[in-house]
Design a protein around this motif. Structure first.
Motif, short mmCIF file in Angstrom:
data_model
loop_
_atom_site.label_atom_id
_atom_site.label_comp_id
_atom_site.label_asym_id
_atom_site.label_seq_id
_atom_site.Cartn_x
_atom_site.Cartn_y
_atom_site.Cartn_z
N THR A 1 0.96 -1.19 0.00
CA THR A 1 -0.01 0.00 0.04
C THR A 1 0.78 1.24 -0.10
OG1 THR A 1 -0.11 -0.08 2.41
CG2 THR A 1 -2.00 -0.99 1.26
N ASN A 2 2.18 1.20 0.49
CA ASN A 2 3.03 2.63 0.44
C ASN A 2 3.91 2.48 -0.69
OD1 ASN A 2 2.18 4.16 2.99
ND2 ASN A 2 2.23 1.91 3.74
N LEU A 3 4.08 1.53 -1.54
CA LEU A 3 4.89 1.39 -2.51
C LEU A 3 4.58 2.65 -3.51
CD1 LEU A 3 7.37 -0.13 -3.77
CD2 LEU A 3 5.80 -1.39 -5.26
N GLY A 4 5.78 3.43 -3.95
CA GLY A 4 5.41 4.46 -4.81
C GLY A 4 6.58 4.72 -5.82
N ASP A 5 7.83 4.12 -5.47
CA ASP A 5 8.95 4.21 -6.58
C ASP A 5 9.61 2.83 -6.65
OD1 ASP A 5 11.10 5.11 -7.34
OD2 ASP A 5 11.98 6.03 -5.66
N VAL A 6 9.20 2.64 -7.96
CA VAL A 6 9.83 1.35 -8.67
C VAL A 6 10.69 1.56 -9.60
CG1 VAL A 6 9.08 -0.70 -9.71
CG2 VAL A 6 7.88 0.17 -7.81
N VAL A 7 11.88 0.78 -9.92
CA VAL A 7 12.65 0.92 -10.74
C VAL A 7 12.87 -0.60 -11.59
CG1 VAL A 7 15.16 1.22 -11.88
CG2 VAL A 7 14.07 2.73 -10.34
N LEU A 8 12.56 -0.89 -12.70
CA LEU A 8 12.58 -2.17 -13.41
C LEU A 8 13.67 -2.04 -14.33
CD1 LEU A 8 8.85 -2.79 -14.24
CD2 LEU A 8 10.12 -3.43 -12.06
N PRO B 1 6.67 2.17 -14.14
CA PRO B 1 7.78 1.92 -13.69
C PRO B 1 9.15 2.53 -14.29
CG PRO B 1 6.80 -0.16 -13.48
CD PRO B 1 5.94 0.69 -14.30
N MET B 2 9.83 3.19 -13.72
CA MET B 2 11.23 4.21 -14.34
C MET B 2 12.24 2.73 -14.84
SD MET B 2 11.89 6.82 -11.71
CE MET B 2 13.47 7.04 -12.38
N ARG B 3 12.97 3.03 -15.55
CA ARG B 3 14.09 2.18 -16.05
C ARG B 3 15.23 2.62 -15.04
NH1 ARG B 3 11.49 -1.80 -17.88
NH2 ARG B 3 10.08 -1.49 -19.45
N PRO B 4 16.22 1.78 -15.16
CA PRO B 4 17.29 2.14 -14.05
C PRO B 4 18.00 3.12 -14.73
CG PRO B 4 17.73 -0.02 -15.13
CD PRO B 4 16.19 0.41 -15.38
N ILE B 5 18.56 3.93 -13.99
CA ILE B 5 19.59 5.19 -14.27
C ILE B 5 21.02 4.52 -14.48
CG2 ILE B 5 20.51 7.41 -13.75
CD1 ILE B 5 17.61 7.63 -12.43
N PRO B 6 21.79 4.82 -15.26
CA PRO B 6 23.13 4.22 -15.39
C PRO B 6 24.07 4.51 -13.97
CG PRO B 6 22.60 5.33 -17.50
CD PRO B 6 21.45 5.78 -16.43
N GLY B 7 24.61 3.90 -13.50
CA GLY B 7 25.32 3.99 -12.25
C GLY B 7 24.17 3.84 -11.03
N LEU B 8 23.32 3.84 -11.16
CA LEU B 8 22.18 3.72 -10.02
C LEU B 8 22.37 2.68 -9.18
CD1 LEU B 8 20.18 5.32 -8.42
CD2 LEU B 8 18.09 4.04 -9.92
N GLU B 9 22.85 1.37 -10.17
CA GLU B 9 22.93 0.13 -9.16
C GLU B 9 23.83 0.13 -8.01
OE1 GLU B 9 23.10 0.71 -12.36
OE2 GLU B 9 22.19 -0.77 -13.60
#
Length: 543
Positions: free
Chosen positions: A212-219, A240-248
């Motif tokens: 219920t509180n999930l609002g930020d998702v990266v796939l 859902p967003m795609r991963p930003i380079p270096g975000l890992e």
């Protein structure tokens, strides 16, 4: 003839009575001895002082709902699966709600189905770098698991692996994963951010259902479809967003929500590789939960501390020892720090009681605790037949701290006395009441690395009134006072003497020096008078 038969009957009856008595006498011993055994070919288990250790080489056997593991039902708070063990069996720790911490070695490849199912109080989890498979419902309903670090070795996440883990606030599924079951994180109601980098094409159905509180998702880029109701009931409204380079390499997430009473609550999550930290601030109070991979993670923890009253709970892994410099960062702050090591040692530190010190010391906050089997003459005289434990600390401690010693629930509400040796004589420095979880809370200021301290249970002739743990103060009608006397437990100086001995020696030397100087000045003054010296102001005095 009748007498002969009667004698035989009596003999048989006596034999039966003797057999029953022997069986009754032996039964408790047999039961008490059931604290260790085999749990697989080449794999053994042992429970001691609330710690369950699985050791050896090979795979642990699987268990069933009607054939639970032999340790199920015993007093277990900490689970340690050591190097050499290759798997954790199905239902290995099924419904063991006293477990608070679990450490899994890197040799373990598989965590079986329902392995930690409904371990409701499991708060800290360390998965080794070799785990490849996490089975179905392996950690389902681990309601207090707040921080989760999945190693890069994981390839498969079973169905409902973390279902209803209601305290999880953020999660990252690494790119090594190539298989995910349904509803892996469903009903993780505290989950606010998630990154799924798994090498799969479709996010399985119900993956985040009811979060219920999930609002930020990266796939991850390979995920091109989302299964039915993968985000149903969550706050995810945009694709859902795609991963930003270096975000890992580093993940940061923060959001603020307004409550019905108008108050704001801020949630944040930081995963820097060295640490995973969740922070919640509301109503002037901050709660921080952290898992540290190494010592550098302490800096990140300290950055999360503000002006609010703060409670910090930290699990340290590997070489994540605490240095004096890092400890100074909590000095004189409104911070309560709880530290738990991989070995299950628990320490509580009140920042307001800390004094800043030098920056070169390093504290490894581990200790060993074992039952005292054979006592020498001094120990026998000291204990008077009472049960006792030996505790040995791995580091010198020279700051005020509350340390928990897990003695076992068999000693709940017993009196535990802490003795320190000095010149083959033991002195009782503190006595406490053991809490209902079987833990003795001692308040220490100084201990010596390698010294064998004794903890005695209900030792006769100990007159010190026991300190009551916070959880039991209501039962005993004790006021919730904040102050406590920390004790010095025989810390030696560099001269090999007790600090008290050194103090009295220094006082004696200083007193002796004052007397010698006074006498010397007096003698010299009299000599001057005899030689005709007249002090100023006495020139006109009649001779």
């Amino acid at each position: 003839m009748n007498e002969r038969i009667l004698r035989k009957v009596n003999t048989v009856l006596l034999a039966l009575v003797a057999a029953v008595v022997l069986a009754l006498c032996a039964a408790p011993r047999a039961y008490a001895a059931e604290t260790s055994g085999e749990c697989g070919d080449g794999v053994r288990w042992e429970v001691a002082q609330s710690v369950l250790t699985i050791s050896g080489r090979g795979a642990m056997r699987d268990y069933g709902e009607h054939d639970l593991a032999p340790w199920n039902g015993l007093d277990v708070a900490v689970v340690r699966v050591e190097e050499g063990v290759q798997s954790i069996g199905d239902l290995a720790f099924f419904d063991m709600d006293k477990i608070t911490s679990a450490t899994v070695a890197g040799s373990v490849k598989t965590v079986g189905d329902y392995a930690f199912f409904q371990c409701r109080n499991l708060k800290t989890l360390t998965l080794g770098s070799g785990v490849t498979t996490i089975g179905e419902s392996a950690f389902e309903r681990c309601e207090k698991l707040a921080v989760l670090r999945l190693p890069e070795s994981v390839k498969s996440l079973g169905r409902q692996a973390f279902y209803c883990c209601e305290s999880l606030q953020s999660v990252t599924v690494p790119a090594s994963v190539n298989e995910m079951g349904t509803a892996v994180f469903a009903h993780c109601t505290a989950l606010r951010s998630a990154m799924v980098l798994a090498q799969i094409t479709e996010l399985p159905v119900w993956t985040f259902y009811g979060c219920t509180n999930l609002g930020d998702v990266v796939l991850g880029e390979s995920i091109v479809e989302t299964g039915v109701e993968a985000f149903a009931g969550s706050a995810v409204t945009a694709p859902p967003m795609r991963p930003i380079p270096g975000l890992e390499g580093e993940i940061r997430h923060e959001e603020t929500e307004r409550g019905e009473d108008g108050s704001d609550t801020t949630h944040s999550y930081v995963d820097s590789g060295n640490s995973a930290i969740t922070t919640e601030t509301t109503g002037g109070k901050t709660t921080i939960d952290a898992v540290l991979e190494n010592s550098s993670g302490w800096d990140e923890v300290q950055q999360q501390i503000g002006v609010n009253q703060t409670q910090v709970q930290v699990q340290v892994k590997g070489d994540a020892a605490l240095t004096n410099e890092q400890l100074n960062g909590f000095s004189k702050q409104n911070v309560t720090l709880t530290i738990q090591t991989e070995q299950g040692a628990v320490w509580h530190i009140d920042g307001s009681d800390l004094l800043s010190g030098g920056n070169e010391k390093k504290y490894t906050l581990n200790y060993t605790l074992r039952m005292l089997d054979k006592s020498d003459a001094a120990q026998t005289e000291l204990l008077g037949g009472a049960t006792a434990f030996i505790v040995v600390f791995e580091s010198d401690i020279d700051f005020k701290t509350e340390v928990e010693l897990p003695l076992g629930t068999a000693f709940a509400r017993s009196k535990a006395a802490f003795f320190a040796p000095a010149d083959k004589v033991y002195t009782c420095h503190q006595q406490v009441l053991v809490d209902d979880a079987g833990r003795a809370h001692f308040y220490l200021e100084q201990v010596e690395r390698g010294t064998e301290y004794i903890v005695g249970i209900n030792v006769p002739n100990v007159e010190t009134a026991p300190l009551i743990p916070e959880a039991l103060k209501g039962d005993y009608g004790v006021d919730q006072e904040s102050g406590v006397d920390y004790v010095i437990t025989g810390r030696k100086s560099s001269w090999g003497m007790d600090i008290g001995q050194v103090t009295w020696i220094l006082v004696g030397v200083m007193g002796g020096a004052v007397v010698i100087v006074g006498v010397t000045v007096g003698v010299l003054y009299r000599r001057k008078i005899k030689r005709g010296y007249v002090p100023e102001g006495f020139e006109d005095t009649p001779q």
